[in-house]
Design a protein around this motif. Structure first.
Motif, PDB file in Angstrom:
ATOM      1  N   ARG A   1      -1.287  -2.042   0.510  1.00  0.00           N
ATOM      2  CA  ARG A   1       0.255  -1.580   1.075  1.00  0.00           C
ATOM      3  C   ARG A   1       1.249  -2.213   0.058  1.00  0.00           C
ATOM      4  N   GLY A   2       0.914  -3.521  -0.391  1.00  0.00           N
ATOM      5  CA  GLY A   2       1.954  -4.067  -1.118  1.00  0.00           C
ATOM      6  C   GLY A   2       2.093  -3.156  -2.352  1.00  0.00           C
ATOM      7  N   ALA A   3       1.049  -2.678  -3.048  1.00  0.00           N
ATOM      8  CA  ALA A   3       0.966  -1.977  -4.258  1.00  0.00           C
ATOM      9  C   ALA A   3       1.897  -0.807  -3.976  1.00  0.00           C
ATOM     10  N   TRP A   4       1.799  -0.087  -2.913  1.00  0.00           N
ATOM     11  CA  TRP A   4       2.395   1.241  -2.493  1.00  0.00           C
ATOM     12  C   TRP A   4       3.911   0.834  -2.383  1.00  0.00           C
ATOM     13  N   GLU A   5       4.263  -0.202  -1.729  1.00  0.00           N
ATOM     14  CA  GLU A   5       5.653  -0.698  -1.543  1.00  0.00           C
ATOM     15  C   GLU A   5       6.307  -1.162  -2.980  1.00  0.00           C
ATOM     16  N   ASN A   6       5.630  -1.757  -3.944  1.00  0.00           N
ATOM     17  CA  ASN A   6       5.995  -1.944  -5.145  1.00  0.00           C
ATOM     18  C   ASN A   6       6.163  -0.436  -6.034  1.00  0.00           C
ATOM     19  N   LEU A   7       5.389   0.264  -5.860  1.00  0.00           N
ATOM     20  CA  LEU A   7       5.755   1.739  -6.581  1.00  0.00           C
ATOM     21  C   LEU A   7       6.762   2.523  -5.996  1.00  0.00           C
ATOM     22  N   GLY A   8       6.860   2.370  -4.575  1.00  0.00           N
ATOM     23  CA  GLY A   8       8.026   2.987  -4.172  1.00  0.00           C
ATOM     24  C   GLY A   8       9.367   2.495  -4.566  1.00  0.00           C
ATOM     25  N   ARG A   9       9.293   1.077  -4.563  1.00  0.00           N
ATOM     26  CA  ARG A   9      10.557   0.364  -5.024  1.00  0.00           C
ATOM     27  C   ARG A   9      10.788   0.746  -6.612  1.00  0.00           C
ATOM     28  N   THR A  10       9.739   0.671  -7.260  1.00  0.00           N
ATOM     29  CA  THR A  10      10.151   1.050  -8.827  1.00  0.00           C
ATOM     30  C   THR A  10      10.405   2.538  -8.977  1.00  0.00           C
ATOM     31  N   ALA A  11      10.119   3.317  -8.155  1.00  0.00           N
ATOM     32  CA  ALA A  11      10.448   4.782  -8.141  1.00  0.00           C
ATOM     33  C   ALA A  11      11.953   4.754  -7.912  1.00  0.00           C
ATOM     34  N   ALA A  12      12.337   4.280  -6.772  1.00  0.00           N
ATOM     35  CA  ALA A  12      13.878   4.214  -6.117  1.00  0.00           C
ATOM     36  C   ALA A  12      14.701   3.535  -7.310  1.00  0.00           C
ATOM     37  N   GLU A  13      14.390   2.471  -8.074  1.00  0.00           N
ATOM     38  CA  GLU A  13      14.964   1.798  -9.007  1.00  0.00           C
ATOM     39  C   GLU A  13      15.132   2.633 -10.391  1.00  0.00           C
ATOM     40  N   TYR A  14      14.666   3.538 -10.668  1.00  0.00           N
ATOM     41  CA  TYR A  14      14.898   4.348 -11.777  1.00  0.00           C
ATOM     42  C   TYR A  14      16.554   4.861 -11.674  1.00  0.00           C
ATOM     43  N   ALA A  15      16.851   4.692 -10.572  1.00  0.00           N
ATOM     44  CA  ALA A  15      18.310   5.458 -10.215  1.00  0.00           C
ATOM     45  C   ALA A  15      19.281   4.293 -11.100  1.00  0.00           C
ATOM     46  N   HIS A  16      18.793   2.997 -10.882  1.00  0.00           N
ATOM     47  CA  HIS A  16      19.704   1.915 -11.455  1.00  0.00           C
ATOM     48  C   HIS A  16      19.133   1.150 -12.749  1.00  0.00           C
ATOM     49  N   LEU A  17      18.225   1.990 -13.486  1.00  0.00           N
ATOM     50  CA  LEU A  17      17.834   1.083 -14.552  1.00  0.00           C
ATOM     51  C   LEU A  17      18.861   0.736 -15.598  1.00  0.00           C
ATOM     52  N   LYS A  18      19.911   1.376 -15.928  1.00  0.00           N
ATOM     53  CA  LYS A  18      21.046   1.202 -16.766  1.00  0.00           C
ATOM     54  C   LYS A  18      21.687  -0.146 -16.372  1.00  0.00           C
ATOM     55  N   THR A  19      21.387  -0.520 -14.989  1.00  0.00           N
ATOM     56  CA  THR A  19      22.249  -1.981 -14.612  1.00  0.00           C
ATOM     57  C   THR A  19      21.302  -2.917 -13.969  1.00  0.00           C
ATOM     58  N   LEU A  20      19.976  -2.575 -13.880  1.00  0.00           N
ATOM     59  CA  LEU A  20      18.934  -3.371 -13.033  1.00  0.00           C
ATOM     60  C   LEU A  20      18.942  -4.967 -14.079  1.00  0.00           C
ATOM     61  N   PHE A  21      18.794  -4.791 -15.258  1.00  0.00           N
ATOM     62  CA  PHE A  21      18.648  -5.982 -16.227  1.00  0.00           C
ATOM     63  C   PHE A  21      20.187  -6.502 -16.411  1.00  0.00           C
TER      64      PHE A  21
END
Length: 310
Positions: A62-82
């Protein structure tokens, strides 16, 4: 389809990185028991951790799926995430970096370099870190299977990272060109590669792409590992290792299979540290292909002039 994806990403941008991450994580964590590929994740975890209680196996999945979901959603913010500033490391940021001195050394040594990583936490961040500090790095990536998703993801990556090289036929020539001009290659090494070398991973043999080992042998350049750890409150830590002292053969040259085994052992340590942040859904171990690879390796050894049958 592309229009739908762009609309979704626009919505996620409106939410901001934290709420987007929470939403993506909640969606996949909630849906994961209904997904057929969840059986692959559960089987992989049970094989990697024999004797582990089933409740813990399911918690990791479940944690791995949650991480994958978070990562997918974070693509919308890659330019500002770092947002880490190594000149002001105490400033508030969602990212912290351990080993930034190694990034700087790579930048200043006027030599080619290799950086390996794995599908842990948000695995896109190291390439963004390199771009942020002008380290001439080309990230080797595998495009998503869906053309619409691949198009949007490539557009986002192009705006946030340095050079990009698609992992496809002929890519090795482009990768070699990067190193010949003293650039750096970054590559994820934790997925199955049909024509790979056999290395141990999580207690089982696995096929791994040998390209970084081959380049290390040819260019005699530093090889570093970098991982991302997902921290509480939508934060991350990047950790860059010192250069690895790779094993060598009798002639003093880097041993390709031994080098890949060492890199993979580093990745295994990362996965064991944070198993709920790794991509367990991938079919990393494939017994049928492994048997063929082992047989082929044995035949190759038998054909060498130095081989003596007992």
């Amino acid at each position: 389809m592309i229009g739908v994806i762009r609309t979704l990403f626009a919505f996620l941008r409106l939410l901001g990185p934290e709420r987007s991450s929470d939403l993506g994580g909640w969606l996949l964590r909630t849906a994961s028991p209904l997904l057929p590929v969840n059986r692959v994740a559960l089987a992989n975890i049970r094989a990697a951790f024999p004797g582990m209680a089933d409740s813990e196996v399911r918690r990791i999945a479940r944690g791995a799926w949650e991480n994958l979901g978070r990562t997918a959603a974070e693509y919308a913010h890659l330019k500002t995430l770092f947002d880490y500033d190594y000149l002001n490391p105490d400033a508030p940021s969602r990212v912290e970096v351990d080993g930034i001195e190694h990034f700087i050394a790579l930048k200043d040594d006027e030599k080619p370099g290799l950086i390996f990583s794995a599908h842990l936490a948000n695995w896109e961040l190291p390439a963004i870190c390199a771009q942020a500090y002008d380290l001439d790095t080309t990230a080797v990536f595998r495009a998503p299977n869906d053309p619409a998703i691949a198009s949007v993801v490539h557009e986002i990556r192009s705006g946030a990272m340095g050079g990009l090289a698609a992992a496809k036929q002929g890519a090795a020539f482009a990768m070699q060109g990067v190193l010949e001009r003293n650039g750096h290659l970054g590559m994820l090494i934790d997925q199955h590669f049909t024509r790979g070398v056999v290395v141990p991973f999580m207690g089982r043999p696995a096929l791994t792409n040998p390209i970084l080992g081959k380049f290390a042998r040819r260019f005699e350049c530093p090889v570093h590992g970098v991982r991302v750890v997902r921290l509480p409150n939508q934060r991350f830590r990047l950790e860059l290792t010192p250069p690895l002292d790779l094993p060598r053969d009798a002639a003093g040259e880097i041993d390709v299979q031994g080098a890949m085994a060492m890199m993979t052992a580093v990745v295994e340590g990362w996965v064991r540290d944070h198993p709920e942040q790794w991509l367990w859904m991938h079919r990393r171990w494939r017994p049928t292909m492994m048997s063929a690879a082992v047989a082929e390796a044995g035949m190759a050894v038998a054909r060498t002039p130095a081989f003596k049958a007992t």
